[in-house]
Design an enzyme around this catalytic site. Structure first.
Site, PDB file in Angstrom:
ATOM      1  N   ARG A 105      30.731 -25.010  16.635  1.00 58.48           N
ATOM      2  CA  ARG A 105      30.103 -26.323  16.840  1.00 58.48           C
ATOM      3  C   ARG A 105      28.761 -26.034  17.498  1.00 58.48           C
ATOM      4  O   ARG A 105      28.690 -25.673  18.676  1.00 58.48           O
ATOM      5  CB  ARG A 105      31.000 -27.171  17.738  1.00 58.48           C
ATOM      6  CG  ARG A 105      30.550 -28.607  17.962  1.00 58.48           C
ATOM      7  CD  ARG A 105      31.611 -29.333  18.773  1.00 58.48           C
ATOM      8  NE  ARG A 105      31.203 -30.655  19.187  1.00 58.48           N
ATOM      9  CZ  ARG A 105      31.406 -31.768  18.498  1.00 58.48           C
ATOM     10  NH1 ARG A 105      32.016 -31.706  17.333  1.00 58.48           N
ATOM     11  NH2 ARG A 105      31.010 -32.932  18.969  1.00 58.48           N
ATOM     12  N   ASP A 132      28.289 -44.869  13.112  1.00 56.36           N
ATOM     13  CA  ASP A 132      28.276 -43.725  14.025  1.00 56.36           C
ATOM     14  C   ASP A 132      27.304 -44.063  15.149  1.00 56.36           C
ATOM     15  O   ASP A 132      26.534 -45.015  15.061  1.00 56.36           O
ATOM     16  CB  ASP A 132      27.824 -42.466  13.263  1.00 56.36           C
ATOM     17  CG  ASP A 132      27.935 -41.190  14.082  1.00 56.36           C
ATOM     18  OD1 ASP A 132      28.540 -41.228  15.173  1.00 56.36           O
ATOM     19  OD2 ASP A 132      27.402 -40.158  13.640  1.00 56.36           O
TER      20      ASP A 132
END
Length: 303
Positions: free
Chosen positions: A102, A222
């Site tokens: 990530r 989002d």
């Protein structure tokens, strides 16, 4: 060597195969049928960004498949500054069977993949979020029985999440509409990739959220300010305010429309409490599907 860096890298058969395997794994997990496909395997998780869903779903997924996971904070590993990406990749490839990363910059993944002898999974980068995209389309398949012919209206920024979902929709026969302020849509680089590797029918972009949701089966939103964009927060709040997913906007969509959100939600900004806690919201089913789609990806890469 196979990696999972972008949805666009998958063939249509591979994408459908991953979704089918995720559904099988989910059903098996519900019946408490044990799995052993990662027995004896070690998966390293290297995170430069904070995480809840991604970290827990990967660690749980590895355990459920019989493997072992190692969590390595990015500031300790020092990708690209403590040592070169090539040196790091060549070294860790001898210690573990898979890397889950990530990261802030997608170039970090490309640099590692160029020298890795083990599979790499993109658990989020600034360019794409393929693990989220898989969970999204699995959720749509569960909600409607089939995803083909459905319309997804993404109300918000043309960001990494939107790019991955747009590609998945294009490959699976769904119509994708992005509703965003002027200047926050898909860039030319992405559209060129889409045209070359998905198809000539590009995602639709509009600047009116009401028009976007008029025929939507799914409204997706989002956060307006992602990690690394904090300096833009105030400007983004102003520009995106008309794009809030609230009861008024949901009322403009067909009555069967569902709402998705990749989470965490900034309630009162991109989405309101009444929508998140209402009957149309499937965001928590969607979050749960991260676990099973990621298990399918890990199995596929280690076969």
């Amino acid at each position: 060597m196979k990696h999972f860096l972008n949805v666009i890298d998958l063939t249509n058969d591979e994408l459908n195969g991953l979704l089918s395997e995720a559904a099988r794994l989910k059903a098996a997990h519900a019946r408490r049928i044990p799995a052993h496909s990662l027995t004896g395997r070690v998966v390293a998780l290297i995170f430069e960004k904070p995480s809840l869903r991604t970290r827990v779903s990967f660690e749980s997924g590895v355990a459920q498949l019989g493997g072992t996971s190692l969590y390595l904070p990015g500031n300790e590993v020092g990708l690209g500054w403590r040592e070169t990406l090539a040196d790091f990749s060549r070294t860790i490839s001898q210690y573990v069977d898979m890397l889950v990363l990530r990261v802030y910059r997608h170039e970090t993944l490309d640099g590692l993949a160029a020298h890795s002898t083990i599979p790499i999974i993109n658990a989020l980068s600034d360019w794409s979020h393929p693990c989220q995209g898989l969970a999204d389309v699995l959720t749509i398949r569960e909600l409607f029985g089939t995803e083909a012919g459905r319309t997804v209206a993404f109300v918000g920024d043309g960001n990494n999440v939107a790019r991955s979902l747009a590609v998945a929709c294009g490959k699976l026969g769904m119509r994708f509409v992005l509703a965003c302020p002027i200047g926050y849509g898909f860039d030319d680089k992405f559209l060129a990739q889409y045209r070359a590797r998905v198809g000539a029918n590009l995602p639709v972009e509009v600047n009116d959220p009401t028009a976007a949701v008029a025929e939507a089966d799914v409204i997706y939103t989002d956060v307006w300010t992602s990690m690394g964009q904090e300096a833009e927060r105030e400007e983004r709040l102003k520009r995106f305010a008309p794009f809030q997913v609230n009861a008024g906007l949901l009322a403009k969509a067909p009555s069967h429309c569902k709402v998705l959100h990749c989470l965490p939600a900034h309630r009162g900004e991109e989405v309101t409490d009444d929508v998140m806690d209402g009957p149309a919201c499937a965001a928590f089913q969607q979050a749960g599907n991260r676990l099973h789609t990621q298990k399918a990806v890990m199995e596929w890469l280690l076969k």
